[in-house]
Design a protein around this motif. Structure first.
Motif, PDB file in Angstrom:
ATOM      1  N   LYS A  28       0.823  -1.212   0.000  1.00  0.00           N
ATOM      2  CA  LYS A  28       0.000   0.000   0.000  1.00  0.00           C
ATOM      3  C   LYS A  28       0.857   1.263   0.000  1.00  0.00           C
ATOM      4  O   LYS A  28       0.563   2.242  -0.661  1.00  0.00           O
ATOM      5  N   ILE A  29       1.942   1.161   0.735  1.00  0.00           N
ATOM      6  CA  ILE A  29       2.852   2.312   0.771  1.00  0.00           C
ATOM      7  C   ILE A  29       3.367   2.591  -0.642  1.00  0.00           C
ATOM      8  O   ILE A  29       3.423   3.727  -1.091  1.00  0.00           O
ATOM      9  N   GLN A  53      14.135   5.170  -1.988  1.00  0.00           N
ATOM     10  CA  GLN A  53      13.059   6.167  -1.996  1.00  0.00           C
ATOM     11  C   GLN A  53      13.328   7.285  -0.990  1.00  0.00           C
ATOM     12  O   GLN A  53      12.792   8.370  -1.091  1.00  0.00           O
ATOM     13  N   LEU A 109       1.867   9.775  -5.566  1.00  0.00           N
ATOM     14  CA  LEU A 109       2.557  11.038  -5.345  1.00  0.00           C
ATOM     15  C   LEU A 109       3.525  11.343  -6.492  1.00  0.00           C
ATOM     16  O   LEU A 109       3.587  12.458  -6.979  1.00  0.00           O
ATOM     17  N   THR A 131       6.071  16.609  -0.765  1.00  0.00           N
ATOM     18  CA  THR A 131       5.999  15.350  -1.507  1.00  0.00           C
ATOM     19  C   THR A 131       7.266  14.529  -1.272  1.00  0.00           C
ATOM     20  O   THR A 131       7.203  13.348  -0.918  1.00  0.00           O
ATOM     21  N   LEU A 180       8.229   7.477   4.253  1.00  0.00           N
ATOM     22  CA  LEU A 180       7.455   6.239   4.200  1.00  0.00           C
ATOM     23  C   LEU A 180       8.366   5.026   4.094  1.00  0.00           C
ATOM     24  O   LEU A 180       8.019   3.956   4.574  1.00  0.00           O
ATOM     25  N   LYS A 181       9.511   5.180   3.451  1.00  0.00           N
ATOM     26  CA  LYS A 181      10.447   4.040   3.359  1.00  0.00           C
ATOM     27  C   LYS A 181      11.832   4.507   3.752  1.00  0.00           C
ATOM     28  O   LYS A 181      12.716   4.653   2.911  1.00  0.00           O
ATOM     29  N   VAL A 235       0.844   4.513  -2.531  1.00  0.00           N
ATOM     30  CA  VAL A 235       0.807   5.933  -2.170  1.00  0.00           C
ATOM     31  C   VAL A 235       1.939   6.680  -2.870  1.00  0.00           C
ATOM     32  O   VAL A 235       1.734   7.710  -3.505  1.00  0.00           O
ATOM     33  N   SER A 236       3.146   6.099  -2.783  1.00  0.00           N
ATOM     34  CA  SER A 236       4.268   6.828  -3.380  1.00  0.00           C
ATOM     35  C   SER A 236       4.106   6.901  -4.891  1.00  0.00           C
ATOM     36  O   SER A 236       4.461   7.908  -5.505  1.00  0.00           O
ATOM     37  N   LEU A 249       7.434  11.077   0.922  1.00  0.00           N
ATOM     38  CA  LEU A 249       7.892   9.868   0.217  1.00  0.00           C
ATOM     39  C   LEU A 249       9.070   9.245   0.952  1.00  0.00           C
ATOM     40  O   LEU A 249       9.108   8.036   1.181  1.00  0.00           O
ATOM     41  N   GLU A 292      -3.461   2.566   3.988  1.00  0.00           N
ATOM     42  CA  GLU A 292      -2.254   3.323   4.311  1.00  0.00           C
ATOM     43  C   GLU A 292      -2.383   4.805   3.931  1.00  0.00           C
ATOM     44  O   GLU A 292      -1.938   5.690   4.658  1.00  0.00           O
ATOM     45  N   TRP A 293      -3.035   5.090   2.780  1.00  0.00           N
ATOM     46  CA  TRP A 293      -3.127   6.488   2.374  1.00  0.00           C
ATOM     47  C   TRP A 293      -3.941   7.293   3.368  1.00  0.00           C
ATOM     48  O   TRP A 293      -3.704   8.468   3.594  1.00  0.00           O
TER      49      TRP A 293
END
Lengths: 553, 312
Positions: free
Chosen positions: A2-3, B127, A10, B114, B121-122, A6-7, B118, B215-216
Motif C-alpha cells: 500500500k505504501i 526512496q 505522489l 511530496t 514512508l520508506k 501511495v508513493s 515519500l 495506508e493512504w
C-alpha cells in the motif's frame, strides 16, 4: 504494497506538475526585436533604473540617455564627428572676441504640448539650474557664464546680473567670463537644457527637487520623443513626438528602455532577441562575440581614463622618483592583453588620445631598467629599505584583478612589497576625498570633449585633484593661458606643455583609456562609434530584413 | 489564544522600535553619505541638498522628525530617486516580491512535502536517499548558480521559457519562482521527513493501522497533521525570508521587486530608503513569525488546549 501505491500516486502527481509547468512555457511568442522591427520600436538596454528624469536634478549615464531622448539642447552633437550642430538654436554667433554668444532659436522649436519654445524659457531654466537652493550637481557646467558661479554660491542674489538675456522670443544672448571654446558643446549637456516653466510651477516652486512633474502625463519636454510609460525597475517607454521641429527625420516610432543592471542577464536578453542594444558586454563573452562573422559587438575608444591617484604627501610616494619608477614599471600593453582582453587602450597620460584632435604627449614608456635606477636614486636600491605601500580600490572584481597584476609587476621589477585593500564604494569615496590613502584606483569620464576637462582636475586644490599636487605654473597654463589662446593649435600646445609637466611629476599613474562596448542587433542602423559614446536616437533606423546570424551559445 | 496573540503583539512593539533606532543611527554612522559621488560635489551644492533633505538639522531633531513622520505612515523622500517617496517605491515593488515569494513558497511546499513524505514512508531505502540527496544539493546550491543554470537550459538551449522580466511575457514567472523556491523546497523536504518519521512511529499510528485503515488514510488523515507541524512553524520565517532575500533572484531575472531596492539602498546610503525597507520588513518578519506560531499552536492539540485554558 500500500505504501508503494501511495508513493506511486505522489510520483505521478509530481510528474504532472512538472509537465504542466513546461507546457505553460510554450508559446512565448514573437521576440521583442522581431516585434519592434515590425512596429518601429527600439528595445534598448539602459544599464540601470534612472534616479529620475529632471535634467537639473539627476546625474548619470542611464539618465543621460533618457533625458537626451526626451529633451534637446540649444546645440546637439554630430553623432560621427561630435562637432556641434543645430538643435533648438538654428545658429549662433560669437562677438566681443568670443565672449558673447547669440543663439537664434528655431521658430519651429516646440514643447511637446505644442507651445513655442522661447529664449525666456532658457533664462528661467538656467536660473533654476544655477539657483543655490536647487542643489544641481552639474551647476558648474554653466560657470563659464558671467556671474553664474557667484549666483550659484549665493554671493549674488539677483539673477539679472548673470550673463544670460532674452533679447526677444527667439534670441538668447549669453555673456561669458572669458572665451570658452567648448561652451557650445555644453549646450548638449542635460544640465543646460530648458524645462517648461508652467509645468514645473504647476507642481511646486522653481527650485523643488521632489515634485512629480517628470511623471507620465505631466511631463512636457522638447525632444524627439515623449514619455508614455514609466514602470519602476521594469521599463520606460517613449513615443515619437508630434511636435518636435525635426520630426520628419525621426524614423523610430518609439523606444523602450530597460534597467539592465545585471550585465550577464543583459547579454542573455540580447541573445534571445529581447534587446536591440546592450549598455555593456560581459568581459568573458567578448572573445566569443569577436569571432563571429558580422559580429554584433561594437567597441570604440571612450572619453575616460583609468588611473591610480598618488598621494604626493605620504612617503614613500611623496618622492617624485618613486612615483616615476612605479609608473615605468607597469607593463600596460601586457595588462591590456591579458587582464583586459584587449578591451582597453594602454594610457601614458590623463587625456584620452584624439580628444577633438588633441593627442597627449608620451613622456615616458615601460622601462623597468630606468625604473630600477630611479628607485635606487630615491634610496631604495633593489627595494631595500622599502617601507611598504598600499593600493586601495572600491570592491569590484575588475579592479582587484588589475591591482593584483600591478602588485606583481612592481614586485618582480622593483622588488617592492605592495598590499591591496578593497573598500566598499562610499567608504572608498570617503578615503579618496579625505586623502586617506597612498595609492588609490580612480577613473574619470569626460563631460565634454576637450582636454581641459581632464587637465583642470589637477589644478591646486581642485575638487577632484585628491593628490595634493600643486604647481603654480601648471595652474597658470590651465586657468589663464589656455583660455586666452587665439587658435586651437596654440591652445593644444599649451595643453601639451601642461600635460608634459603633469606626467613628469606623476601625481597620477595612468593605466588605460576606457572603451565603450555594446552588442547591437544587425537590424539597427545609425549607431556610430564615437568618443562620447553619444547616441542620438533621432538618427536610428530599423531594418527588419537583417537578422542575428550564427547563434552564440 | 487571544491573550497569547495580544501579548506577542505587545512584545513586537519594542522590538520594532529598537530596530528603527539602531538602523537610524547606524546608517548615519557609516562612512560616506548619500551625496558622495565619484565627481566631487561642490560645497554650495552639498549644502543645498542637505537643506532639502533636512540633514542640516541636529541628529536628535532628525530622529524625532523621522519618528513623527513614521507615526503618520510617511517614510520620507528617497535620496537616490529624487521625486519618489519611499512609500511609493515600496508599494511598487512589494506586490511583485510578494507574488514571487508566494509562488516560490508554493513550489517549495509541493516539492518539499511530496519528497519529504515519500522519503519518510520508506526510510533508509532508495526512496529515501534519492529525494534527500537532491534536497541536500538544493540547500547547498545558491540561487546565483541555480538561476543562470536554469536560464541556460530552459531559456537558451531549449528555448522553452523567457529568461527575464515579470508579467510581461507569458511564462516569465516560472524560472524565478523555481530558483527562489528550490532552496526552501529542500528545507521543507528535510523538515517534513523528520516530522513524519517521528509521527509514524507513534502509538496512535500503529492503532490506526491496526484498525485496518488503508495506508493512504493513515498518512493523510493521521500522520500528516502532526508530521507537518515543523513545516508550518518554518513557513512564517520562510516567507519573510523570501521577501527580504529575493535580491539575487530579482537581479538575475530583472524583476522589478523590493529586493533590489533594499540592497542598493545600503550601497547608496539612501537613509530614508534603508530605514523604510528595514522597518517594513522587520514588521513583516515579526508578523509572520506570530502567524506561524499561532498556526503551529492551533495544529498541536496539547498546546492548543493549554493556550485556550490560559486564555480563559
Amino acid at each position: 504494497m500500500k505504501i508503494a501505491n501511495v508513493s506511486g500516486e505522489l510520483l505521478r502527481a509530481l510528474f504532472s506538475i512538472v509537465i504542466a509547468t513546461s507546457l505553460m512555457a510554450c508559446g512565448a511568442g514573437e521576440s521583442n526585436v522581431l516585434e519592434g522591427n515590425r512596429t518601429g520600436i527600439l528595445h534598448y538596454g539602459n544599464g540601470a533604473e534612472p534616479q529620475g528624469l529632471d535634467p537639473h536634478v539627476v546625474t548619470g549615464v542611464p539618465e543621460n540617455h533618457l533625458i537626451r531622448a526626451l529633451f534637446e539642447g540649444l546645440a546637439v552633437k554630430n553623432p560621427i564627428t561630435l562637432e556641434p550642430e543645430p538643435g533648438v538654436a538654428q545658429r549662433w554667433e560669437f562677438s566681443d572676441e568670443g565672449k558673447v554668444i547669440t543663439f537664434f532659436l528655431n521658430p519651429e522649436a516646440r514643447w511637446s504640448n505644442g507651445e513655442q519654445m522661447t529664449a525666456g524659457d532658457y533664462v528661467w531654466s538656467w536660473n533654476r539650474a544655477l539657483h543655490p537652493e536647487t542643489g544641481n550637481l552639474y551647476a558648474y557646467m554653466l560657470y563659464p557664464v558671467k556671474n553664474a558661479e557667484a549666483y550659484a554660491k549665493g554671493k549674488i542674489k539677483d539673477f539679472a546680473e548673470v550673463g544670460v538675456k532674452a533679447l526677444n522670443d527667439t534670441t538668447l544672448e549669453v555673456t561669458l567670463n572669458a572665451p570658452t571654446p567648448y561652451f557650445i558643446q555644453l549646450m548638449d549637456h542635460y544640465s543646460t537644457f530648458a524645462v517648461h516653466p508652467e509645468t514645473l510651477l504647476k507642481f511646486g516652486k522653481m527650485t523643488d527637487r521632489f515634485t512629480p512633474w517628470t511623471r507620465v502625463g505631466s511631463m512636457v519636454s522638447n525632444g524627439a520623443f515623449v514619455l508614455t510609460d514609466w514602470a519602476l525597475n521594469r521599463h520606460i517607454k517613449m513615443a515619437k513626438s508630434e511636435h518636435y521641429w525635426d520630426r520628419d527625420k525621426v524614423s523610430l516610432n518609439g523606444v523602450v528602455f530597460y534597467p539592465t543592471e545585471n550585465v550577464v542577464s543583459e547579454e542573455r536578453m540580447f541573445r534571445v532577441e529581447q534587446l536591440h542594444y546592450t549598455a555593456v558586454v560581459p568581459l568573458d563573452k567578448i572573445p566569443v562575440y569577436r569571432e563571429r562573422p558580422n559580429t554584433p559587438y561594437l567597441q570604440s575608444p571612450y572619453l575616460g581614463t583609468y588611473y591610480y591617484l598618488v598621494n604626493t604627501e605620504r612617503p614613500p610616494v611623496d618622492n617624485v622618483k618613486v612615483r616615476q619608477a612605479l609608473s615605468m614599471a607597469v607593463d600596460r600593453e601586457k595588462l591590456v592583453r591579458s587582464v583586459l582582453q584587449e578591451t582597453a587602450v594602454p594610457a601614458y597620460s590623463i587625456t584620452p588620445p584624439d580628444t577633438l584632435g588633441y593627442f597627449p604627449p608620451q613622456v615616458f614608456r615601460y622601462d623597468p631598467d630606468k625604473a630600477r635606477a630611479l628607485l635606487a636614486e630615491a634610496g631604495y636600491p633593489n627595494g631595500e629599505g622599502w617601507p611598504g605601500l598600499e593600493i586601495i580600490y572600491n570592491t569590484q572584481e575588475a579592479h582587484r584583478k588589475i591591482a593584483v597584476a600591478i602588485q606583481q609587476m612592481w614586485k618582480s621589477e622593483l622588488n617592492v612589497d605592495i598590499t591591496l585593500a578593497n573598500q566598499e564604494w562610499k567608504v572608498y569615496l570617503n578615503s579618496v576625498s579625505q586623502r586617506d590613502f597612498q595609492v588609490a584606483r580612480r577613473g574619470w569620464i569626460g563631460d565634454y570633449v576637450d582636454a581641459n576637462n581632464f587637465l583642470d582636475l589637477f589644478i591646486t586644490d581642485g575638487g577632484n585633484n585628491n593628490t595634493g599636487y600643486s604647481n603654480p605654473i601648471y595652474d597658470d597654463l590651465i586657468l589663464q593661458r589656455a583660455p586666452r589662446a587665439q587658435s586651437r593649435e596654440e591652445r593644444y600646445a599649451l595643453f601639451t606643455e601642461a600635460e608634459t609637466m603633469l606626467m613628469e611629476e606623476m601625481p597620477i599613474i595612468p593605466i588605460y583609456t576606457y572603451t565603450s562596448k555594446h552588442l547591437i542587433h544587425p537590424s539597427v542602423e545609425g549607431i556610430y562609434p564615437n568618443l562620447m559614446d553619444s547616441l542620438n536616437l533621432k538618427y536610428v533606423k530599423l531594418h527588419p530584413e537583417q537578422t542575428l546570424s550564427g547563434e552564440v551559445k | 489564544m487571544l491573550r497569547f496573540i495580544i501579548s506577542r503583539l505587545l512584545q513586537a512593539i519594542p522590538v520594532i522600535f529598537i530596530v528603527i533606532t539602531a538602523t537610524f543611527f547606524l546608517v548615519r554612522a557609516a562612512p560616506g553619505g548619500p551625496f558622495d559621488a565619484e565627481k566631487v560635489v561642490l560645497p554650495e551644492v552639498k549644502r543645498a541638498l542637505e537643506a532639502q533633505y533636512k540633514l542640516d538639522l541636529p541628529l536628535y531633531e532628525q530622529y524625532f522628525a523621522y519618528l513623527t513622520d513614521l507615526a503618520q505612515g510617511e517614510l520620507g523622500p528617497s535620496f537616490k530617486y529624487p521625486g519618489r517617496s519611499v512609500n511609493e517605491i515600496l508599494f511598487s515593488g512589494l506586490p511583485v516580491t510578494a507574488e514571487l515569494g508566494f509562488y516560490a513558497l508554493l513550489i517549495a511546499l509541493i516539492i518539499g512535502v511530496t519528497a519529504g513524505v515519500l522519503a519518510s514512508l520508506k526510510p533508509n531505502t532508495r526512496q529515501d536517499y534519492i529525494p534527500m540527496s537532491l534536497a541536500m544539493i538544493g540547500i547547498c546550491m545558491p540561487s546565483f548558480l541555480l538561476g543562470p543554470l536554469l536560464v541556460l537550459v530552459f531559456g537558451i538551449y531549449l528555448e522553452w521559457l523567457p529568461i527575464s522580466g515579470w508579467g510581461s511575457i507569458p511564462g516569465d514567472k516560472i524560472l524565478p519562482s523555481i530558483t527562489l523556491g528550490a532552496a526552501y523546497a529542500a528545507y521543507v523536504a528535510r523538515l517534513s521527513r523528520a516530522g513524519m518519521l517521528e509521527i509514524l512511529s507513534q502509538d496512535y499510528i500503529r492503532t490506526a493501522r491496526a484498525k485496518g485503515l488503508p495506508e493512504w488514510q493513515v498518512v493523510s488523515k493521521h500522520a500528516l497533521r502532526g508530521g507537518l507541524i515543523p513545516v508550518i512553524a518554518f513557513l512564517g520565517p520562510a516567507f519573510a525570508g523570501l521577501l527580504a532575500g529575493s535580491f539575487v533572484v530579482e537581479t538575475i531575472f530583472q524583476i522589478p521587486g523590493l529586493g533590489r531596492f533594499y540592497v542598493q539602498a545600503a550601497f547608496n546610503r539612501d537613509y530614508t530608503m534603508i530605514l523604510g525597507t528595514t522597518v517594513f520588513l522587520s514588521t513583516l518578519i515579526v508578523l509572520f513569525n506570530l502567524i506561524s506560531d499561532v498556526a503551529a499552536a492551533w495544529l498541536n492539540p496539547r498546546l492548543r488546549s493549554q493556550l485556550s485554558g490560559g486564555g480563559k
